[in-house]
Design an enzyme around this catalytic site. Structure first.
Site, PDB file in Angstrom:
ATOM      1  N   ALA A  92      -9.782  -8.623   6.863  1.00 38.21           N
ATOM      2  CA  ALA A  92      -9.289  -7.503   7.578  1.00 38.21           C
ATOM      3  C   ALA A  92      -9.749  -8.187   9.022  1.00 38.21           C
ATOM      4  O   ALA A  92      -8.490  -8.935   9.246  1.00 38.21           O
ATOM      5  CB  ALA A  92      -9.105  -5.901   7.690  1.00 38.21           C
ATOM      6  N   ARG A  93      -9.998  -7.282   9.697  1.00 34.82           N
ATOM      7  CA  ARG A  93     -10.151  -8.513  11.527  1.00 34.82           C
ATOM      8  C   ARG A  93     -10.582  -9.767  11.962  1.00 34.82           C
ATOM      9  O   ARG A  93     -10.285 -10.346  11.928  1.00 34.82           O
ATOM     10  CB  ARG A  93     -11.397  -7.490  11.874  1.00 34.82           C
ATOM     11  CG  ARG A  93     -11.631  -6.366  11.996  1.00 34.82           C
ATOM     12  CD  ARG A  93     -12.311  -5.205  12.881  1.00 34.82           C
ATOM     13  NE  ARG A  93     -13.409  -5.346  11.424  1.00 34.82           N
ATOM     14  CZ  ARG A  93     -14.673  -4.717  11.720  1.00 34.82           C
ATOM     15  NH1 ARG A  93     -15.185  -4.650  12.774  1.00 34.82           N
ATOM     16  NH2 ARG A  93     -15.596  -4.632  10.679  1.00 34.82           N
ATOM     17  N   TYR A  97      -6.662  10.202   4.654  1.00 35.80           N
ATOM     18  CA  TYR A  97      -5.251  11.212   3.996  1.00 35.80           C
ATOM     19  C   TYR A  97      -5.496  11.568   2.551  1.00 35.80           C
ATOM     20  O   TYR A  97      -6.355  12.136   2.615  1.00 35.80           O
ATOM     21  CB  TYR A  97      -4.336   9.025   3.608  1.00 35.80           C
ATOM     22  CG  TYR A  97      -4.158   8.420   4.923  1.00 35.80           C
ATOM     23  CD1 TYR A  97      -5.093   8.273   5.580  1.00 35.80           C
ATOM     24  CD2 TYR A  97      -3.190   8.169   4.844  1.00 35.80           C
ATOM     25  CE1 TYR A  97      -5.240   7.267   6.637  1.00 35.80           C
ATOM     26  CE2 TYR A  97      -2.765   6.559   6.270  1.00 35.80           C
ATOM     27  CZ  TYR A  97      -3.282   7.036   6.682  1.00 35.80           C
ATOM     28  OH  TYR A  97      -3.330   5.731   7.673  1.00 35.80           O
ATOM     29  N   GLN A 117       0.983  -1.076   0.499  1.00 36.12           N
ATOM     30  CA  GLN A 117       0.061   0.307  -0.179  1.00 36.12           C
ATOM     31  C   GLN A 117       0.920   1.416  -0.494  1.00 36.12           C
ATOM     32  O   GLN A 117       1.926   1.228   0.793  1.00 36.12           O
ATOM     33  CB  GLN A 117      -0.732  -0.034   0.995  1.00 36.12           C
ATOM     34  CG  GLN A 117      -2.012   1.010   1.323  1.00 36.12           C
ATOM     35  CD  GLN A 117      -2.173   1.364   2.247  1.00 36.12           C
ATOM     36  OE1 GLN A 117      -1.981   1.689   3.579  1.00 36.12           O
ATOM     37  NE2 GLN A 117      -4.126   0.760   2.593  1.00 36.12           N
TER      38      GLN A 117
END
Length: 402
Positions: free
Chosen positions: A347-348, A172, A102
């Site tokens: 993800a989690r 971001y 990333q």
């Protein structure tokens, strides 16, 4: 005649790369790099997910510039980082998985105190969690940062990555320019959506020009920021269509929320205020205790919780899409495939069970054990892990390098 949905666990093409299946370990900041370099712990983190069966794992977060790190420990694209990155990609490849990096610039989410550099944004903005103001990025700053993304793409190839994921989400830098809530500029980077999208499109085109078709290029794009007056679905769909027309991307991962203004909007589930306060330093600790519930809001969880919004993107786009959010088992994965998504990102669920995909392949009825307590979010400062299973043991060499 309706086209048969692809098998999520069968090999698939992502741009020039063939993945062994359509499951991607989403980028989640690992908190395991030191002095902007790879550690043995970071390698082991991704090896565990590769060994656990994902088609590709994503290394987060690799900053393109020193002021673009959310924390000074984060990996930065420097010659000194290359040997460690090569060891990481080789280790993941040895387990049969692909690996993405990333790449991005944290912009107003960056920590200026940790970086000892001012954070950048479209316009001056107060960041509550760092109790500091961002500096308005100049045109020269933006040209430098666009070029830095292209450089990062080239270095990713040199380091052995199969793909890069461009970070256009979560407010971001690129995402903050997209947001009318944050971007108050009066020049060619502000005002109209075309102007606000200029930086995102310039970055994606620069990366494509730099890497060609040697590696895959994906991007993580906010569907919406989750804040009043922020970037919203109608504008996001238009930006996604422009990115598609530009031909810069091989796939788009759809996300939501603002690390700057509403971080829990992406995650859904519990908001672990007490745990966040426990790991923060003063005066932020006091702020979390007093007003944290207004910043860290809890949202109800359901499986595939981003699907309703993502369907609108699927209807408007032809490019491959990656569905993120609440991917917990084969049934949800199959639903994503049936609705026209080409990949799913997790993800989690994988933090709780890195071997979940192997277990699903053995038994389609297996579901994630993740309870969406979100306490893993508070573990990033010492190494991201599921608090219910405990931290990843550090190797002796990793402890010595830390």
């Amino acid at each position: 005649m309706t086209e048969q949905a692809p098998d999520v666990l069968a090999p698939a093409r992502l741009g020039p790369v063939t993945l062994r299946n359509r499951v991607i370990k989403a980028a989640t900041y690992e908190g395991l790099s030191r002095k902007s370099l790879v550690t043995d712990e970071l390698i082991e983190f991704h090896v565990r997910h590769a060994r656990g069966g994902v088609g590709m794992t994503t290394v987060a977060y690799c900053a393109v510039a020193p002021e673009g790190r959310t924390d000074a420990r984060q990996i930065q694209w420097t010659p000194e980082a290359l040997p460690g990155l090569r060891r990481l990609t080789e280790a993941v490849h040895a387990e049969g998985a692909a690996v993405a990096a990333q790449i991005g610039h944290a912009g107003p989410v960056a920590n200026p105190k940790s970086n000892r550099l001012p954070s950048l944004g479209p316009t001056r903005h107060f960041h509550a969690t760092t109790t500091s103001f961002t500096k308005a990025a100049t045109r020269e700053d933006l040209r430098r940062i666009v070029a830095a993304h292209a450089h990062a793409g080239k270095m990713a190839i040199e380091a052995g990555f199969d793909a890069v994921e461009i970070h256009l989400g979560h407010n971001y830098l690129a995402s903050s320019f997209l947001s009318p809530r944050v971007n108050h500029r009066k020049d060619e980077y502000g005002g109209s959506l075309a102007n606000r999208a200029r930086l995102s499109r310039d970055i994606a085109r620069a990366v494509r020009d730099a890497v060609g078709d040697r590696i895959a290029i994906t991007a993580k794009l906010n569907m919406d920021d989750g804040v009043p007056g922020g970037f919203w679905l109608d504008e996001s769909i238009q930006v996604a269509q422009w990115l598609e027309e530009d031909g810069s991307l091989d796939a788009l991962e759809l996300t939501a929320g603002s690390s700057l203004l509403n971080p829990m909007y992406l995650f859904k589930g519990d908001a672990p205020l007490r745990e966040f306060a426990a790991v923060m330093k003063q005066p932020v600790k006091l702020g979390v205790q007093l007003v944290g519930k207004h910043f860290l809001r809890a949202y109800p969880y359901k499986d595939a919780y981003l699907l309703d919004d993502a369907r609108q993107f699927r209807a408007a786009l032809k490019m491959p899409l990656i569905l993120l959010g609440g991917i917990t088992g084969k049934q949800v994965m199959d639903q994503a495939m049936a609705e026209g998504f080409q990949f799913v990102a997790m993800a989690r669920a994988l933090l709780r069970e890195p071997d979940l995909i192997n277990r699903i392949q053995a038994d389609n009825s297996v579901r994630s054990l993740c309870i969406h307590c979100n306490k893993c979010m508070t573990a990033i400062y010492g190494g991201t892990h599921c608090v219910l299973t405990g931290p990843i043991p550090a190797s002796a060499s990793a402890r010595q390098k830390g």
